[in-house]
Design an enzyme around this catalytic site. Structure first.
Site, short mmCIF file in Angstrom:
data_model
loop_
_atom_site.label_atom_id
_atom_site.label_comp_id
_atom_site.label_asym_id
_atom_site.label_seq_id
_atom_site.Cartn_x
_atom_site.Cartn_y
_atom_site.Cartn_z
N LYS A 35 0.68 -1.23 0.01
CA LYS A 35 0.12 0.05 0.11
C LYS A 35 0.76 1.22 0.00
O LYS A 35 2.07 1.11 0.33
CB LYS A 35 -1.05 0.07 1.11
CG LYS A 35 -0.03 0.22 2.59
CD LYS A 35 -0.98 -0.10 3.71
CE LYS A 35 -0.28 -0.23 5.09
NZ LYS A 35 -1.40 -0.78 6.28
N ARG A 130 -10.73 0.23 14.98
CA ARG A 130 -10.63 0.99 13.56
C ARG A 130 -11.45 0.41 12.76
O ARG A 130 -12.92 1.01 12.67
CB ARG A 130 -9.07 0.94 13.10
CG ARG A 130 -8.55 2.24 12.61
CD ARG A 130 -7.20 1.98 12.33
NE ARG A 130 -6.70 0.71 11.72
CZ ARG A 130 -5.38 0.55 11.29
NH1 ARG A 130 -4.43 1.62 11.42
NH2 ARG A 130 -5.15 -0.42 10.52
N TYR A 262 17.99 29.08 9.52
CA TYR A 262 16.62 30.09 9.84
C TYR A 262 16.55 29.71 11.51
O TYR A 262 16.60 28.75 11.96
CB TYR A 262 15.53 29.05 9.45
CG TYR A 262 15.34 29.63 7.85
CD1 TYR A 262 15.25 30.89 7.37
CD2 TYR A 262 15.22 28.69 6.91
CE1 TYR A 262 15.16 31.05 6.11
CE2 TYR A 262 15.26 28.76 5.53
CZ TYR A 262 14.99 30.32 5.23
OH TYR A 262 15.10 30.40 3.82
N MET A 310 14.28 23.94 3.06
CA MET A 310 13.35 23.22 2.21
C MET A 310 14.26 22.53 1.29
O MET A 310 13.95 21.33 0.85
CB MET A 310 12.60 24.48 1.07
CG MET A 310 11.90 23.80 0.08
SD MET A 310 11.01 24.88 -1.07
CE MET A 310 9.62 25.27 0.22
C1 LIG Z 1 -0.43 -1.59 6.66
C2 LIG Z 1 -1.08 -2.97 7.12
C3 LIG Z 1 -0.35 -4.13 7.43
C4 LIG Z 1 1.26 -4.00 7.41
O1 LIG Z 1 1.68 -3.24 8.54
P1 LIG Z 1 3.32 -3.46 8.75
O2 LIG Z 1 3.17 -2.87 10.44
O3 LIG Z 1 3.78 -2.54 7.94
O4 LIG Z 1 3.79 -4.77 8.77
C5 LIG Z 1 -0.93 -5.26 7.78
N1 LIG Z 1 -2.39 -5.30 7.75
C6 LIG Z 1 -3.04 -4.28 7.64
C7 LIG Z 1 -4.69 -4.37 7.75
C8 LIG Z 1 -2.46 -3.08 7.34
O5 LIG Z 1 -3.28 -2.16 7.01
#
Ligand SMILES: *Cc1c(COP(=O)(O)O)cnc(C)c1O
Length: 373
Positions: A35, A130, A262, A310
């Site tokens: 993802k 969640r 800065y 930046m």
């Molecule tokens: C992103 C995600 C993972 C992977 O998590 P990591 O900590 O990067 O291994 C696994 N399961 C779900 C549902 C996720 O959203």
């Protein structure tokens, strides 16, 4: 000549890290989680390194199309399922497996017209609050799905909130097991942290015994320790999959009392040489990384001084008197002569985690794919 900043994606490291996941979960198949454009690495760039996975897991439908466009015919899982009814058409067309975490997604399936029944992963909220059905609602969701002609096989999944920390996973495992005991189907519970910390380790029994038909390996594949600083990538035998590198484009000699950058956030306590590197927050380097953030100059560990701007940041060159204009800087990843700076150390200095830094690599940074294998 372009700015000297560059990122490298190490295909051999991806391959190595995925093999670590497979070794930690020898009885499970492995989802390579790609993802967020493969955690900022680029789906197309990591594909070759992760193609020994049993499937790819992600959440964006356009990313699923990109994985299929690479010729991947094996499973793809949408971790959040579909976002609207017509997404199911793409699932049918591309043969995507998808999570089902809420009643609306079951309603949409029930009115979806398809010749191809779908493989779904029914998600339980076992305590993270969640996504997912509560343990009480889980069974009736399963029964409803099981009655649909649009549904083929139902797998069961949940996600851990504390696999990387002291609270652990036992409370969620207990909830999940109690509510699924007599339900058939494959199970997918573990993310990277659970795979490593509760997985197979030489001479150690998994505790508690965890049945996983599929583990979901995300961050570990990219070479960041999910439980840093308790454990580092070296402790887990992982290798950085991304290196961010640049060069010094300027030098300054400071007298006592001179300030840097800065807000004059750094003031020299003694005469010192600093180098100005072509890397700033517009490249994805964290602006919150204050004075003292580690960086390698010609492979030697140094620290930053002052605020990140930046396009530039400043480095105290005291440990490398030989450094000069054009010297190589490793912001994270693999440096010269076998040196290494784990992304987790930079993240810690910036008050964040490796995930956020790799995902934030900016579009303007040219990326090269390297494969030492
Ligand atoms: C992103 C995600 C993972 C992977 O998590 P990591 O900590 O990067 O291994 C696994 N399961 C779900 C549902 C996720 O959203």
């Amino acid at each position: 000549m372009p700015r000297p900043i560059e990122a490298f994606i190490h295909v051999d490291a991806l391959r190595h890290n995925l093999a670590r996941a497979q070794a930690a979960a020898p009885d499970a198949r492995v989802w390579a989680v790609v993802k967020a454009n493969a955690y900022g690495h680029g789906i197309e760039r990591v594909f070759d390194g992760l193609r020994s996975a049993d499937g790819f897991a992600l959440l964006d439908l356009a990313e699923a199309e990109r994985v299929r466009a690479l010729g991947w015919r094996a499973p793809i899982l949408l971790l959040e399922g579909v976002f609207e009814p017509r997404d199911l058409e793409l699932c049918s067309r591309l043969g995507l497996w998808h999570a089902v975490h809420c009643a609306e997604q079951i309603d949409w399936l029930a009115s979806h017209k398809t010749q191809q029944p779908h493989r779904v992963f029914l998600k339980m909220n076992s305590g993270m609050n969640r996504l997912g059905f509560t343990p009480e609602a889980f069974r009736s969701a399963w029964v409803r799905l099981n009655a649909l002609p649009q549904v083929d096989e139902i797998s069961l999944m949940t996600h851990f909130s504390d696999a990387d920390g002291p609270r652990g996973i036992a409370h969620q495992v207990a909830v999940f097991q109690a509510a699924t005991r007599d339900l058939p189907g494959e199970r997918s519970l573990s993310n990277s942290a659970a795979t490593l910390r509760y997985g197979a380790q030489p001479g150690q029994q998994p505790q508690p015994p965890l049945r996983n038909d599929w583990v979901r390996a995300g961050i570990l594949s990219y070479g960041s320790a999910p439980d840093f600083p308790e454990r580092s990538i070296d402790d887990w035998g992982l290798r950085p999959a991304m290196t961010l590198r640049t060069r010094l484009i300027g030098l300054q000699s400071l007298r006592i009392g001179d300030t840097v950058g800065y807000g004059s956030a750094y003031r020299a306590q003694h005469p010192m040489r600093i180098g100005i590197a072509a890397c700033g927050y517009a490249d994805g380097y964290p602006r919150h990384a204050g004075t003292g953030t580690p960086v390698l100059v010609d492979g030697v560990r140094c620290t930053t001084v002052g605020r990140v701007s930046m396009d530039m940041l400043a480095v105290d060159l005291t440990p490398v008197p030989g450094a000069g204009h054009g010297s190589e800087l490793t912001l994270w990843g693999e440096g010269p002569n076998g040196s290494r700076l784990p992304i987790d150390e930079v993240a810690q200095a910036a008050g964040t985690i490796g995930y956020e830094l790799m995902c934030a690599l900016a579009q303007r940074v040219p990326v090269r794919v390297v494969d030492a294998a």
